[in-house]
Design a protein around this motif. Sequence first.
Motif, mmCIF file in Angstrom:
data_model
loop_
_atom_site.group_PDB
_atom_site.id
_atom_site.type_symbol
_atom_site.label_atom_id
_atom_site.label_comp_id
_atom_site.label_asym_id
_atom_site.label_seq_id
_atom_site.Cartn_x
_atom_site.Cartn_y
_atom_site.Cartn_z
ATOM 1 N N GLY A 97 6.309 6.630 -1.083
ATOM 2 C CA GLY A 97 7.795 6.347 -0.790
ATOM 3 C C GLY A 97 7.921 7.013 0.718
ATOM 4 O O GLY A 97 8.928 6.965 1.158
ATOM 5 N N SER A 98 6.786 6.990 1.222
ATOM 6 C CA SER A 98 6.684 7.543 2.931
ATOM 7 C C SER A 98 7.598 8.870 3.066
ATOM 8 O O SER A 98 8.367 8.881 4.131
ATOM 9 N N LEU A 99 7.870 9.606 2.078
ATOM 10 C CA LEU A 99 8.509 10.971 1.978
ATOM 11 C C LEU A 99 10.071 10.677 2.408
ATOM 12 O O LEU A 99 10.579 11.531 3.047
ATOM 13 N N SER A 100 10.518 9.335 2.180
ATOM 14 C CA SER A 100 11.880 9.156 2.693
ATOM 15 C C SER A 100 12.840 8.752 1.245
ATOM 16 O O SER A 100 12.279 8.291 0.171
ATOM 17 N N ARG A 101 13.985 9.430 1.271
ATOM 18 C CA ARG A 101 14.781 8.870 0.127
ATOM 19 C C ARG A 101 15.306 7.426 -0.154
ATOM 20 O O ARG A 101 15.279 7.121 -1.192
ATOM 21 N N ALA A 102 15.312 6.924 0.902
ATOM 22 C CA ALA A 102 15.648 5.165 0.802
ATOM 23 C C ALA A 102 14.589 4.713 0.295
ATOM 24 O O ALA A 102 14.599 3.621 -0.702
ATOM 25 N N THR A 103 13.112 5.029 1.045
ATOM 26 C CA THR A 103 12.226 4.287 0.323
ATOM 27 C C THR A 103 11.734 4.650 -0.963
ATOM 28 O O THR A 103 11.433 3.611 -1.733
ATOM 29 N N GLY A 104 11.736 5.750 -1.303
ATOM 30 C CA GLY A 104 11.543 6.208 -2.745
ATOM 31 C C GLY A 104 12.561 5.592 -3.717
ATOM 32 O O GLY A 104 12.245 5.190 -4.759
ATOM 33 N N GLN A 105 13.722 5.185 -3.126
ATOM 34 C CA GLN A 105 14.579 4.625 -4.113
ATOM 35 C C GLN A 105 14.297 3.290 -4.282
ATOM 36 O O GLN A 105 14.418 2.751 -5.333
ATOM 37 N N GLY A 106 13.889 2.632 -3.241
ATOM 38 C CA GLY A 106 13.508 1.194 -3.395
ATOM 39 C C GLY A 106 12.155 1.096 -4.163
ATOM 40 O O GLY A 106 12.218 0.257 -4.911
ATOM 41 N N VAL A 107 11.309 1.815 -3.915
ATOM 42 C CA VAL A 107 9.920 2.036 -4.762
ATOM 43 C C VAL A 107 10.424 2.041 -6.315
ATOM 44 O O VAL A 107 10.002 1.531 -7.071
ATOM 45 N N MET A 108 11.178 2.999 -6.554
ATOM 46 C CA MET A 108 11.676 3.425 -8.003
ATOM 47 C C MET A 108 12.538 2.237 -8.581
ATOM 48 O O MET A 108 12.415 1.830 -9.765
ATOM 49 N N GLN A 109 13.253 1.551 -7.760
ATOM 50 C CA GLN A 109 14.103 0.541 -8.211
ATOM 51 C C GLN A 109 13.097 -0.834 -8.537
ATOM 52 O O GLN A 109 13.272 -1.191 -9.862
ATOM 53 N N ASN A 110 11.887 -1.013 -7.953
ATOM 54 C CA ASN A 110 11.185 -2.114 -8.273
ATOM 55 C C ASN A 110 10.341 -1.500 -9.580
ATOM 56 O O ASN A 110 10.314 -2.409 -10.290
ATOM 57 N N LEU A 111 10.194 -0.397 -9.575
ATOM 58 C CA LEU A 111 9.192 0.154 -10.947
ATOM 59 C C LEU A 111 10.155 0.012 -12.028
ATOM 60 O O LEU A 111 9.627 -0.243 -13.093
ATOM 61 N N ALA A 112 11.386 0.539 -11.814
ATOM 62 C CA ALA A 112 12.170 0.369 -12.895
ATOM 63 C C ALA A 112 12.525 -0.897 -13.626
ATOM 64 O O ALA A 112 12.648 -1.140 -14.617
ATOM 65 N N GLN A 113 12.705 -1.801 -12.625
ATOM 66 C CA GLN A 113 12.646 -3.355 -12.916
ATOM 67 C C GLN A 113 11.498 -3.655 -13.921
ATOM 68 O O GLN A 113 11.724 -4.831 -14.710
#
Length: 199
Positions: free
Chosen positions: A22-38
């Motif tokens: 997640g590159s230690l980033s809130r925005a990147t972490g959100q994007g990664v988790m969004q894909n995983l949740a889907q």
Amino acid sequence: GGGCREEMAKFPGMKSVASQTGSLSRATGQGVMQNLAQSLGKSITALYAHNDEMALGGIKALIAAGLKPGTDVAVVSVDGERAALEAIDRGELGASVECNPRFGPLAFATIDKFRKGQAIPSKIIVTDRFFDKSNAKQSIADAYRSRRPPQSIYITRSSRRPCPGPAPRSRQNRTSSGRVPRTQGGVVRGPGGTSARRA
């Protein structure tokens, strides 16, 4: 990380279903988790992030996916920043292990002792804390705030060096010399040229 996997191996009922940066980033972490949740949906029961910013982004993604952090998905992270403690108090984040950056005064005090020829220990331990629902709320006021990355990068006409901050709205915001005023764009002037600071 390796330490997390080693501990998980001690519990046969725990299985890692995905691991992405997640590159230690809130925005990147959100994007990664969004894909995983889907892709994984309700099979996700726990989320471990290597820092609070990624965990906070992951929490947003879980909520958007219709999952309830703290109930449907246990979330833990590392850093102990203020926003994480607030999330613990709301019941969204289960726990955060502090990685306190406030060791500057201790480091400089140690350097001062060394320069004066005083004895210093070979190892100095910086004490960190474990935060959960039992102690997060009373620690919020003292917790540190995470520094966010700049929203954009622009170049001042005077120095041609990149400086963080919002770009000037128009040329009228510049002085007659072409320099950005002190209050514009989070840039301050110093004797050696232009330096950046956060607004």
